[in-house]
Scaffold this motif. Structure first.
Motif, short mmCIF file in Angstrom:
data_model
loop_
_atom_site.label_atom_id
_atom_site.label_comp_id
_atom_site.label_asym_id
_atom_site.label_seq_id
_atom_site.Cartn_x
_atom_site.Cartn_y
_atom_site.Cartn_z
N TRP A 140 0.84 -1.20 0.00
CA TRP A 140 0.00 0.00 0.00
C TRP A 140 0.87 1.25 0.00
CZ3 TRP A 140 -1.12 3.94 3.59
CH2 TRP A 140 -2.24 4.71 3.26
N GLY A 165 2.53 1.90 -3.35
CA GLY A 165 1.61 2.37 -4.39
C GLY A 165 1.15 3.80 -4.19
N GLY A 166 1.65 4.46 -3.15
CA GLY A 166 1.21 5.83 -2.85
C GLY A 166 1.50 6.82 -3.96
N ARG A 167 2.67 6.70 -4.56
CA ARG A 167 3.05 7.63 -5.64
C ARG A 167 2.09 7.48 -6.83
NH1 ARG A 167 8.79 6.60 -7.28
NH2 ARG A 167 9.06 7.03 -5.07
N ALA A 168 1.76 6.25 -7.18
CA ALA A 168 0.86 6.02 -8.31
C ALA A 168 -0.54 6.54 -7.99
CB ALA A 168 0.80 4.53 -8.65
N ARG A 169 -1.00 6.34 -6.75
CA ARG A 169 -2.32 6.86 -6.37
C ARG A 169 -2.33 8.39 -6.42
NH1 ARG A 169 -1.71 2.91 -2.56
NH2 ARG A 169 -1.26 4.43 -0.92
N ARG A 170 -1.25 9.03 -5.98
CA ARG A 170 -1.16 10.49 -6.01
C ARG A 170 -1.20 11.00 -7.45
NH1 ARG A 170 2.96 11.22 -2.76
NH2 ARG A 170 4.51 10.95 -4.39
N ARG A 171 -0.46 10.33 -8.35
CA ARG A 171 -0.49 10.74 -9.77
C ARG A 171 -1.89 10.56 -10.36
NH1 ARG A 171 4.88 7.97 -10.80
NH2 ARG A 171 3.52 6.20 -11.17
N ALA A 172 -2.56 9.47 -9.99
CA ALA A 172 -3.91 9.23 -10.51
C ALA A 172 -4.88 10.30 -10.01
CB ALA A 172 -4.39 7.84 -10.08
N ARG A 173 -4.79 10.69 -8.72
CA ARG A 173 -5.66 11.76 -8.21
C ARG A 173 -5.40 13.06 -8.93
NH1 ARG A 173 -4.43 9.46 -3.19
NH2 ARG A 173 -2.81 11.01 -2.85
N HIS A 174 -4.12 13.37 -9.16
CA HIS A 174 -3.76 14.61 -9.87
C HIS A 174 -4.32 14.59 -11.29
CE1 HIS A 174 -1.50 18.12 -11.06
NE2 HIS A 174 -0.99 17.43 -12.08
N GLU A 186 -6.85 12.89 -12.38
CA GLU A 186 -8.32 12.96 -12.33
C GLU A 186 -8.78 14.40 -12.12
OE1 GLU A 186 -11.92 11.00 -9.71
OE2 GLU A 186 -9.98 9.99 -9.82
#
Length: 123
Positions: free
Chosen positions: A69, A72-81, A83
């Motif tokens: 988890w 994967g934080g960096r990928a989740r942050r990029r996905a939020r950005h 979006e």
């Protein structure tokens, strides 16, 4: 229930049932008590072997899940950005689209008025 859900349920059952059977067989065949010395506290506790092994495996799984988890934080942050950026661009497109529609309506209205005035003038 769709065919895909039925297939997914079958695969999950085909994996879970044998694993559950293996865990139960492991627990049945390793019931002997094992002393567990906890070093810094000078504590000596006795547990069944299967409990020590299964708890250790559970702690390892939880630790691995937490590490996955965090990684994967960096990928989740990029996905939020991304979006947020997409939402902003969609809003901008809607504004431009509504402005273009208003301009077209205004131009068509002006054209209709000039055609209407032209007709009035011709008669």
């Amino acid at each position: 229930m769709s065919v895909q859900q039925t297939g997914s349920r079958f695969i999950r059952l085909a994996i879970t049932a044998p694993l559950t059977l293996l865990v139960v067989l492991f627990a049945i065949s390793n019931r002997q008590d094992v002393p567990l010395d906890i070093w810094p506290f000078d504590l000596d506790v006795t547990f069944p072997l299967y409990a020590i092994v299964l708890v250790s495996m559970g702690v390892g799984v939880i630790f691995g899940a937490v590490m996955a988890w965090f990684s994967g934080g960096r990928a989740r942050r990029r996905a939020r950005h991304a979006e947020r950026k997409v939402r902003g661009l969609e809003r901008e497109m809607e504004k431009v689209s509504s402005t273009d529609t208003d301009k077209k309506d205004g131009q068509q209205g002006d054209a209709a008025q000039s055609q209407g005035q032209g007709l009035v003038m011709r008669t």
